[in-house]
Write a protein that holds these residues in place. Structure first.
Motif, PDB file in Angstrom:
ATOM      1  N   LEU A  37       0.853  -1.185   0.000  1.00  0.00           N
ATOM      2  CA  LEU A  37       0.000   0.000   0.000  1.00  0.00           C
ATOM      3  C   LEU A  37       0.885   1.229   0.000  1.00  0.00           C
ATOM      4  O   LEU A  37       1.815   1.325   0.805  1.00  0.00           O
ATOM      5  CB  LEU A  37      -0.894  -0.030   1.238  1.00  0.00           C
ATOM      6  CG  LEU A  37      -1.934   1.062   1.478  1.00  0.00           C
ATOM      7  CD1 LEU A  37      -3.040   0.514   2.395  1.00  0.00           C
ATOM      8  CD2 LEU A  37      -1.320   2.290   2.132  1.00  0.00           C
ATOM      9  N   SER A  38       0.634   2.161  -0.910  1.00  0.00           N
ATOM     10  CA  SER A  38       1.443   3.380  -0.975  1.00  0.00           C
ATOM     11  C   SER A  38       0.533   4.594  -1.144  1.00  0.00           C
ATOM     12  O   SER A  38      -0.491   4.525  -1.832  1.00  0.00           O
ATOM     13  CB  SER A  38       2.459   3.310  -2.122  1.00  0.00           C
ATOM     14  OG  SER A  38       1.836   2.943  -3.342  1.00  0.00           O
ATOM     15  N   ILE A  39       0.904   5.693  -0.497  1.00  0.00           N
ATOM     16  CA  ILE A  39       0.120   6.920  -0.536  1.00  0.00           C
ATOM     17  C   ILE A  39       1.015   8.063  -0.995  1.00  0.00           C
ATOM     18  O   ILE A  39       2.132   8.233  -0.490  1.00  0.00           O
ATOM     19  CB  ILE A  39      -0.467   7.249   0.856  1.00  0.00           C
ATOM     20  CG1 ILE A  39      -1.317   6.081   1.366  1.00  0.00           C
ATOM     21  CG2 ILE A  39      -1.305   8.514   0.809  1.00  0.00           C
ATOM     22  CD1 ILE A  39      -1.859   6.275   2.759  1.00  0.00           C
ATOM     23  N   ASN A  40       0.546   8.852  -1.953  1.00  0.00           N
ATOM     24  CA  ASN A  40       1.350   9.989  -2.405  1.00  0.00           C
ATOM     25  C   ASN A  40       0.993  11.249  -1.618  1.00  0.00           C
ATOM     26  O   ASN A  40       0.137  11.229  -0.727  1.00  0.00           O
ATOM     27  CB  ASN A  40       1.226  10.200  -3.919  1.00  0.00           C
ATOM     28  CG  ASN A  40      -0.175  10.603  -4.360  1.00  0.00           C
ATOM     29  OD1 ASN A  40      -1.031  10.971  -3.554  1.00  0.00           O
ATOM     30  ND2 ASN A  40      -0.421  10.534  -5.665  1.00  0.00           N
ATOM     31  N   SER A  41       1.654  12.351  -1.937  1.00  0.00           N
ATOM     32  CA  SER A  41       1.462  13.595  -1.181  1.00  0.00           C
ATOM     33  C   SER A  41       0.081  14.201  -1.384  1.00  0.00           C
ATOM     34  O   SER A  41      -0.333  15.078  -0.620  1.00  0.00           O
ATOM     35  CB  SER A  41       2.536  14.612  -1.580  1.00  0.00           C
ATOM     36  OG  SER A  41       2.405  14.963  -2.956  1.00  0.00           O
ATOM     37  N   ASN A  42      -0.641  13.736  -2.410  1.00  0.00           N
ATOM     38  CA  ASN A  42      -1.998  14.227  -2.659  1.00  0.00           C
ATOM     39  C   ASN A  42      -3.058  13.413  -1.918  1.00  0.00           C
ATOM     40  O   ASN A  42      -4.239  13.763  -1.941  1.00  0.00           O
ATOM     41  CB  ASN A  42      -2.302  14.196  -4.160  1.00  0.00           C
ATOM     42  CG  ASN A  42      -1.307  14.995  -4.960  1.00  0.00           C
ATOM     43  OD1 ASN A  42      -0.938  16.094  -4.572  1.00  0.00           O
ATOM     44  ND2 ASN A  42      -0.843  14.440  -6.077  1.00  0.00           N
ATOM     45  N   GLY A  43      -2.630  12.300  -1.289  1.00  0.00           N
ATOM     46  CA  GLY A  43      -3.570  11.455  -0.562  1.00  0.00           C
ATOM     47  C   GLY A  43      -4.155  10.321  -1.370  1.00  0.00           C
ATOM     48  O   GLY A  43      -4.975   9.562  -0.851  1.00  0.00           O
ATOM     49  N   SER A  44      -3.769  10.185  -2.644  1.00  0.00           N
ATOM     50  CA  SER A  44      -4.221   9.042  -3.434  1.00  0.00           C
ATOM     51  C   SER A  44      -3.560   7.770  -2.914  1.00  0.00           C
ATOM     52  O   SER A  44      -2.441   7.809  -2.379  1.00  0.00           O
ATOM     53  CB  SER A  44      -3.888   9.237  -4.914  1.00  0.00           C
ATOM     54  OG  SER A  44      -4.566  10.360  -5.435  1.00  0.00           O
ATOM     55  N   VAL A  45      -4.247   6.642  -3.074  1.00  0.00           N
ATOM     56  CA  VAL A  45      -3.780   5.379  -2.509  1.00  0.00           C
ATOM     57  C   VAL A  45      -3.523   4.380  -3.630  1.00  0.00           C
ATOM     58  O   VAL A  45      -4.438   4.029  -4.388  1.00  0.00           O
ATOM     59  CB  VAL A  45      -4.815   4.797  -1.529  1.00  0.00           C
ATOM     60  CG1 VAL A  45      -4.294   3.507  -0.898  1.00  0.00           C
ATOM     61  CG2 VAL A  45      -5.171   5.818  -0.454  1.00  0.00           C
ATOM     62  N   GLY A  46      -2.285   3.919  -3.724  1.00  0.00           N
ATOM     63  CA  GLY A  46      -1.916   2.907  -4.703  1.00  0.00           C
ATOM     64  C   GLY A  46      -1.830   1.543  -4.043  1.00  0.00           C
ATOM     65  O   GLY A  46      -1.280   1.412  -2.945  1.00  0.00           O
ATOM     66  N   LEU A  47      -2.370   0.521  -4.707  1.00  0.00           N
ATOM     67  CA  LEU A  47      -2.442  -0.807  -4.112  1.00  0.00           C
ATOM     68  C   LEU A  47      -1.862  -1.868  -5.042  1.00  0.00           C
ATOM     69  O   LEU A  47      -2.182  -1.892  -6.229  1.00  0.00           O
ATOM     70  CB  LEU A  47      -3.895  -1.168  -3.792  1.00  0.00           C
ATOM     71  CG  LEU A  47      -4.655  -0.247  -2.841  1.00  0.00           C
ATOM     72  CD1 LEU A  47      -6.135  -0.609  -2.841  1.00  0.00           C
ATOM     73  CD2 LEU A  47      -4.075  -0.334  -1.446  1.00  0.00           C
ATOM     74  N   ALA A  48      -1.011  -2.727  -4.467  1.00  0.00           N
ATOM     75  CA  ALA A  48      -0.633  -3.973  -5.119  1.00  0.00           C
ATOM     76  C   ALA A  48      -1.605  -5.008  -4.579  1.00  0.00           C
ATOM     77  O   ALA A  48      -1.421  -5.541  -3.484  1.00  0.00           O
ATOM     78  CB  ALA A  48       0.806  -4.328  -4.798  1.00  0.00           C
TER      79      ALA A  48
END
Length: 374
Positions: free
Chosen positions: A35-46
């Motif tokens: 799980l990764s979150i960028n500075s804009n608050g979007s959430v990326g998921l594997a």
């Protein structure tokens, strides 16, 4: 009557612990491996065999298949989601489509990406580290036999592997290296490089802080396996199977330790607040080391993270092949009490529900005593 009024006044003057409020929830089949979150608050998921992107409000923006199990992830500020798979593939997605992909030497264990999405880094299970520019390989270097962690910051690349920590320029020039032991995780907090050392036996762990030139500043040893580590640039939180959750300052001194019964999977910290996942439970710890919220789930709690949008995320589910699923919940910190901290000392945590029960008992005893005296 005056005594009863005084007791009631004391009761209402007691601090009230408010629980975080659930903002949104998202679920899908299979397991979240990263799980990764960028500075804009979007959430990326594997997410199993898929790459998925959620907006800060938990809405699915897109979902795309990956070449094998999606194992590692990194998300740029402009929405490029980098995925490493156990099937040797490194894939970059934008708006749900593969914009470039490369097959590496082995399972892609760790990845990192620049804020603008143009520079990507990957480490694999054969000890190779790769740097790409706009999808084209710039260089690759051998950094041991297994690359556990990569960190990309400005013009510097930090690599944690079974042979220690290696620093490279983004041009591929070796800068320095140290071998305090196998490095499972590399982070940067302010001007310090943090290396989490865990031997193959996982019987102990050590956090080593270095300056930007690789000189050791301090070390902190733990009698057990530190599985989770997190920093907000000011403090460092650690948890695992060593019996507590620990928050350290960047001088290596302990801010607090909170007893933990169970095996912690993950930990995250922000502005003194720390959230930890263990078993089927997640706990939120205040800056003074008090447990102010906990939640038990229907599945194992694997991941936790803080969002720049002011909330934290818990992820739970099951990795059972016959019943594989994951649920992400976002919780607002707005419902938690404001805590004033003045050099907090190490102390056991206080469960808010236990504290509330004790408070009620004290009130009842006071009322009974007043009635007896009357």
């Amino acid at each position: 009557m005056k005594k009863l009024s005084a007791l009631l006044l004391m009761f209402f003057m007691l601090p009230v612990v408010a629980s975080p409020v659930k903002l949104w929830s998202y679920s899908d089949t299979c397991a979240v491996f990263s799980l990764s979150i960028n500075s804009n608050g979007s959430v990326g998921l594997a997410f199993g065999y898929y790459a998925e992107l959620l907006n800060p409000g938990g809405k699915l923006l897109w979902k795309a298949p990956t070449r094998g199990i999606a194992y590692s992830s990194a998300l740029s500020d402009n929405g490029v989601l980098l995925i490493g798979t156990e099937g040797k593939w490194l894939q970059a997605f934008e708006n749900g489509k593969v914009i470039w992909e490369r097959e590496l030497s082995n399972a892609v264990v760790s990845v990192a990406i620049s804020p603008n999405g143009s520079v990507a880094v990957a480490g694999d299970a054969s000890g190779w580290v790769y740097l790409f520019k706009d999808g084209k390989i710039v260089w690759k270097k051998k950094a041991g036999n297994y690359v556990w962690s990569v960190y990309l910051g400005g013009n510097t690349l930090l690599v944690g592997s079974d042979s220690g920590i290696h620093a490279f320029s983004t041009d591929g020039e070796p800068l320095w290296e140290k071998n305090p032991g196998p490095v499972r995780k590399v982070l940067v907090a302010n001007t310090e490089v943090l290396a989490l050392v865990v031997p193959e036996s996982e019987s102990w762990s050590e956090l080593v802080a270095l300056d930007k030139n690789g000189n050791v500043l301090w070390e902190k040893r733990f009698n057990g396996y530190v599985r989770g580590i997190s920093t907000d640039g000011k403090d460092v939180a650690l948890a695992g199977n060593f019996g507590n959750v620990t928050l350290l300052g960047l001088d290596g001194k302990t801010i607090y330790t909170v007893p933990l019964i169970g095996y912690a999977y993950d930990v995250a910290t922000q502005k003194g607040y720390t959230v930890v996942s263990y078993g089927k439970t997640a706990e939120l710890i205040a800056p003074n080391g008090t447990v102010i919220w906990f939640k038990r789930f229907n599945g194992t709690a694997y991941h936790v993270a803080f969002s720049p949008k002011g909330y934290f995320i818990t992820e739970y589910g099951s990795h059972d092949v016959q019943n594989c699923y994951s649920v992400l919940d976002a919780w607002s910190l707005s419902g938690t009490p404001t805590v004033t901290v003045s050099k907090p000392s190490e102390r056991p945590s206080v469960n808010p529900y236990v504290a509330g029960t004790l408070t009620l008992l004290v009130l009842v005893m006071g009322v009974l005593l007043w009635r007896k005296q009357s």
